[in-house]
Each structure stands twice: as C-alpha cells, then as structure tokens.
Design a protein around this motif. Structure first.
Motif, mmCIF file in Angstrom:
data_model
loop_
_atom_site.group_PDB
_atom_site.id
_atom_site.type_symbol
_atom_site.label_atom_id
_atom_site.label_comp_id
_atom_site.label_asym_id
_atom_site.label_seq_id
_atom_site.Cartn_x
_atom_site.Cartn_y
_atom_site.Cartn_z
ATOM 1 N N GLN A 40 0.820 -1.209 0.000
ATOM 2 C CA GLN A 40 0.000 0.000 0.000
ATOM 3 C C GLN A 40 0.858 1.265 0.000
ATOM 4 O O GLN A 40 0.414 2.320 0.432
ATOM 5 C CB GLN A 40 -0.905 0.014 1.241
ATOM 6 C CG GLN A 40 -1.795 -1.208 1.379
ATOM 7 C CD GLN A 40 -2.672 -1.133 2.621
ATOM 8 O OE1 GLN A 40 -3.434 -0.195 2.801
ATOM 9 N NE2 GLN A 40 -2.541 -2.128 3.483
ATOM 10 N N LEU A 41 2.076 1.163 -0.497
ATOM 11 C CA LEU A 41 3.013 2.271 -0.384
ATOM 12 C C LEU A 41 2.516 3.529 -1.084
ATOM 13 O O LEU A 41 2.851 4.648 -0.686
ATOM 14 C CB LEU A 41 4.375 1.857 -0.941
ATOM 15 C CG LEU A 41 5.565 2.725 -0.539
ATOM 16 C CD1 LEU A 41 5.689 2.817 0.979
ATOM 17 C CD2 LEU A 41 6.856 2.177 -1.141
ATOM 18 N N GLY A 42 1.713 3.363 -2.117
ATOM 19 C CA GLY A 42 1.173 4.519 -2.815
ATOM 20 C C GLY A 42 0.222 5.348 -1.971
ATOM 21 O O GLY A 42 -0.079 6.494 -2.313
ATOM 22 N N GLN A 43 -0.254 4.786 -0.861
ATOM 23 C CA GLN A 43 -1.154 5.505 0.038
ATOM 24 C C GLN A 43 -0.417 6.098 1.238
ATOM 25 O O GLN A 43 -1.030 6.760 2.080
ATOM 26 C CB GLN A 43 -2.247 4.552 0.544
ATOM 27 C CG GLN A 43 -3.052 3.882 -0.559
ATOM 28 C CD GLN A 43 -3.943 2.781 -0.020
ATOM 29 O OE1 GLN A 43 -4.339 2.802 1.138
ATOM 30 N NE2 GLN A 43 -4.267 1.807 -0.863
ATOM 31 N N ALA A 44 0.884 5.851 1.316
ATOM 32 C CA ALA A 44 1.656 6.294 2.478
ATOM 33 C C ALA A 44 1.989 7.777 2.393
ATOM 34 O O ALA A 44 2.021 8.370 1.312
ATOM 35 C CB ALA A 44 2.944 5.476 2.590
ATOM 36 N N VAL A 45 2.246 8.360 3.553
ATOM 37 C CA VAL A 45 2.743 9.734 3.648
ATOM 38 C C VAL A 45 4.119 9.677 4.294
ATOM 39 O O VAL A 45 4.545 8.636 4.809
ATOM 40 C CB VAL A 45 1.788 10.631 4.465
ATOM 41 C CG1 VAL A 45 0.444 10.759 3.766
ATOM 42 C CG2 VAL A 45 1.610 10.095 5.880
ATOM 43 N N LEU A 46 4.813 10.800 4.280
ATOM 44 C CA LEU A 46 6.194 10.824 4.753
ATOM 45 C C LEU A 46 6.331 10.311 6.184
ATOM 46 O O LEU A 46 7.249 9.539 6.491
ATOM 47 C CB LEU A 46 6.751 12.244 4.645
ATOM 48 C CG LEU A 46 8.192 12.449 5.132
ATOM 49 C CD1 LEU A 46 9.157 11.547 4.371
ATOM 50 C CD2 LEU A 46 8.597 13.912 4.990
ATOM 51 N N ASP A 47 5.432 10.717 7.066
ATOM 52 C CA ASP A 47 5.529 10.302 8.468
ATOM 53 C C ASP A 47 5.491 8.781 8.622
ATOM 54 O O ASP A 47 6.042 8.239 9.590
ATOM 55 C CB ASP A 47 4.402 10.927 9.291
ATOM 56 C CG ASP A 47 4.660 12.395 9.596
ATOM 57 O OD1 ASP A 47 5.809 12.844 9.396
ATOM 58 O OD2 ASP A 47 3.721 13.091 10.026
ATOM 59 N N ASP A 48 4.844 8.096 7.691
ATOM 60 C CA ASP A 48 4.765 6.638 7.776
ATOM 61 C C ASP A 48 6.133 5.985 7.603
ATOM 62 O O ASP A 48 6.360 4.872 8.089
ATOM 63 C CB ASP A 48 3.805 6.092 6.717
ATOM 64 C CG ASP A 48 2.380 6.579 6.919
ATOM 65 O OD1 ASP A 48 1.998 6.821 8.078
ATOM 66 O OD2 ASP A 48 1.655 6.722 5.914
ATOM 67 N N ARG A 99 3.418 8.414 -7.345
ATOM 68 C CA ARG A 99 3.249 8.845 -5.959
ATOM 69 C C ARG A 99 4.364 8.298 -5.069
ATOM 70 O O ARG A 99 4.875 8.989 -4.190
ATOM 71 C CB ARG A 99 1.884 8.372 -5.452
ATOM 72 C CG ARG A 99 1.288 9.242 -4.360
ATOM 73 C CD ARG A 99 -0.078 8.740 -3.949
ATOM 74 N NE ARG A 99 -0.947 8.536 -5.096
ATOM 75 C CZ ARG A 99 -2.107 7.904 -5.041
ATOM 76 N NH1 ARG A 99 -2.520 7.395 -3.900
ATOM 77 N NH2 ARG A 99 -2.844 7.773 -6.116
ATOM 78 N N VAL A 100 4.748 7.052 -5.308
ATOM 79 C CA VAL A 100 5.823 6.440 -4.526
ATOM 80 C C VAL A 100 7.150 7.138 -4.804
ATOM 81 O O VAL A 100 7.960 7.353 -3.895
ATOM 82 C CB VAL A 100 5.921 4.934 -4.834
ATOM 83 C CG1 VAL A 100 7.182 4.332 -4.211
ATOM 84 C CG2 VAL A 100 4.686 4.206 -4.310
ATOM 85 N N GLY A 101 7.378 7.516 -6.065
ATOM 86 C CA GLY A 101 8.602 8.241 -6.395
ATOM 87 C C GLY A 101 8.701 9.554 -5.648
ATOM 88 O O GLY A 101 9.761 9.901 -5.102
ATOM 89 N N LYS A 102 7.606 10.303 -5.601
ATOM 90 C CA LYS A 102 7.592 11.564 -4.863
ATOM 91 C C LYS A 102 7.795 11.329 -3.368
ATOM 92 O O LYS A 102 8.451 12.116 -2.678
ATOM 93 C CB LYS A 102 6.274 12.303 -5.104
ATOM 94 C CG LYS A 102 6.099 12.814 -6.518
ATOM 95 C CD LYS A 102 7.198 13.803 -6.871
ATOM 96 C CE LYS A 102 7.059 14.325 -8.284
ATOM 97 N NZ LYS A 102 8.188 15.219 -8.658
ATOM 98 N N LEU A 103 7.220 10.239 -2.872
ATOM 99 C CA LEU A 103 7.374 9.910 -1.459
ATOM 100 C C LEU A 103 8.837 9.630 -1.123
ATOM 101 O O LEU A 103 9.356 10.114 -0.105
ATOM 102 C CB LEU A 103 6.510 8.693 -1.119
ATOM 103 C CG LEU A 103 6.607 8.158 0.314
ATOM 104 C CD1 LEU A 103 6.098 9.188 1.315
ATOM 105 C CD2 LEU A 103 5.815 6.851 0.444
ATOM 106 N N LEU A 104 9.514 8.871 -1.976
ATOM 107 C CA LEU A 104 10.919 8.557 -1.722
ATOM 108 C C LEU A 104 11.783 9.808 -1.825
ATOM 109 O O LEU A 104 12.735 9.979 -1.051
ATOM 110 C CB LEU A 104 11.406 7.485 -2.692
ATOM 111 C CG LEU A 104 12.852 7.006 -2.489
ATOM 112 C CD1 LEU A 104 13.069 6.513 -1.060
ATOM 113 C CD2 LEU A 104 13.208 5.910 -3.488
ATOM 114 N N GLU A 105 11.471 10.700 -2.757
ATOM 115 C CA GLU A 105 12.207 11.959 -2.849
ATOM 116 C C GLU A 105 12.068 12.759 -1.555
ATOM 117 O O GLU A 105 13.055 13.317 -1.050
ATOM 118 C CB GLU A 105 11.693 12.782 -4.026
ATOM 119 C CG GLU A 105 12.111 12.261 -5.389
ATOM 120 C CD GLU A 105 11.502 13.051 -6.523
ATOM 121 O OE1 GLU A 105 11.945 12.873 -7.669
ATOM 122 O OE2 GLU A 105 10.566 13.846 -6.280
#
Length: 243
Positions: A40-48, A99-105
């Motif tokens: 579900q990584l696409g639903q995650a936010v940075l704090d997760d 979305r996952v790419g932006k999260l990792l950035e």
C-alpha cells in the motif's frame, strides 16, 4: 490483523511496525509488516516512513525503509507477489508509481540532514527510485543539495557519486538555474549542466528543441526552486556568458 489489502491503513501498519521494532519482536513479524506496507506504499505519507532508529547511529531506520522499497519494486517491476492470503496475490498498482517516487524523494530530503547518514546508504536508497516516476529530477536534486549542505567535508569522489544519482537534463528551468550557481556541486557536473543549457538554447534558436526543450506553458508550481530567486533572464545571461 485482517490480511486483505487495504483492510488496515498504511499509517496504522506503520505504527505497528514502529512498535514491533521498539519491542524487538520476531524478524518474521517485522518483515510481514514491511511487506504489507509495501503493498500500500502509494497511500503512504512521509511520516509513515520516518521510523526512529533504535540500533544505529542514524536518526531514522533507513534499512527498514530500504526493504520496504525493495518489496514494492519487486511487486511492481517484476510482477512478483508480495503477500499471499488465501491464495490471493496482490501487486502494487501502476498508478501508484509516481506517488511512490515523490514519497521517496521527500524521504531522501528528510534524512539528508543526518550527518551520520553515509554516502553509500544515501545512494543505495536513491537507486531504488522507480524509473517510471522520474519525469523530473527536481525532487532528487533538492535531496542531493540538502545532503551536500549537511555533509560539507565530503571528498570530490563522494560528491560525484552522490550527484551521479541525478539526470541534469530532467531538471526544471528553475532548478537548472539554481544548480548552475550551486558551489556545492562538483565542477564537472556544473560544466555538464552548462553544456546542456547551451545545447538547449541553440536547439531552441534553431527551432529543433531536441535537448531539454520545454513547452511555453506556465511553469509547474510544484517546482522546489522558485523562479523569483532565479529568474529566466539571469539564467539566459549566465549561459550566454559561458557560450
């Protein structure tokens, strides 16, 4: 805990994982939670992903996030299952890749300030960036710039290794203008950037626009470097002087 995908939010899974790490539960338990977060990584936010480190010198548990990303990429790019519940196989949806790419950035930019984060660890995470999400390198450039600023005593070799994670041709106009004046970047990479800029200007004047051409539409407001700090006129003057 329900095993169906999305039955439990990724934020709740993250809380459980943080508790499992703190309480030193079994490795199997922690790995199971990591795989479910990857689903579900696409639903995650940075704090997760900001999991405190209880056993290393770094502020955050980078190894755990690295395993989560590897699980995600395995399911997305190789079409392998990351979880099996009652013979039902789940894989990461294609629409989540960007979305996952932006999260990792964002994660890289957050941990980049940690002075104990090694070059090798930073690079190993940057290498996990989904290629399909890298339509622009502004987020990666921001993370790299923060890392270089927080680690001012890196050798030239290490700075080159870090900067090799970025494709300068995919930077926005604002980010290119910022990078051209950034004395934290190795001279070799700045020279490469200036070459691309000169080539882009020549192509635009010739009407070909084959290298780094941009549409005349309004700049993307998501750019991390403001055009107010580095206006287009300054960028053009700077390139023309070199040219």
């Amino acid at each position: 805990m329900p095993r169906e995908k999305s039955a439990v939010s990724v934020s709740f899974l993250s809380i459980w994982l943080k508790a499992a790490i703190y309480l030193e539960t079994t490795v199997a338990c922690r790995f199971d939670l990591e795989r479910r977060i990857a689903m579900q990584l696409g639903q995650a936010v940075l704090d997760d992903l900001l999991i405190p480190s209880f056993s290393s010198d770094t502020s955050f548990d980078v190894d755990t996030v690295q395993r989560i990303m590897m699980n995600y990429l395995e399911s997305d790019m190789e079409n392998h299952s990351v979880y099996n519940a009652d013979d039902e196989y789940y894989s990461s949806p294609q629409r989540d890749v960007f979305r996952v790419g932006k999260l990792l950035e964002s994660y890289l930019a957050e941990i980049a300030t940690d002075r104990n984060l090694s070059v090798e660890k930073f690079i190993s995470l940057a290498e996990l960036m989904p290629q399909k999400s890298r339509t622009t390198e502004d987020g990666m450039y921001r993370a790299i710039d923060i890392y270089l600023k927080a680690h001012p005593f890196l050798s030239d070799t290490d700075r080159k290794k870090v900067c090799s994670m970025m494709d300068f041709q995919k930077l926005s106009r604002e980010a290119r203008a910022h990078a051209a004046q950034n004395n934290r970047l190795p001279a070799q990479h700045v020279a490469q950037l200036m070459y691309y800029e000169q080539q882009r200007l020549r192509d635009n004047m010739d009407g070909t626009g084959s290298v780094g051409s941009e549409s005349p539409s309004t700049p993307d407001k998501r750019n991390v470097y403001s055009s107010e700090l580095y206006p287009a006129s300054n960028e053009l003057n700077m390139v023309l002087v070199v040219h």
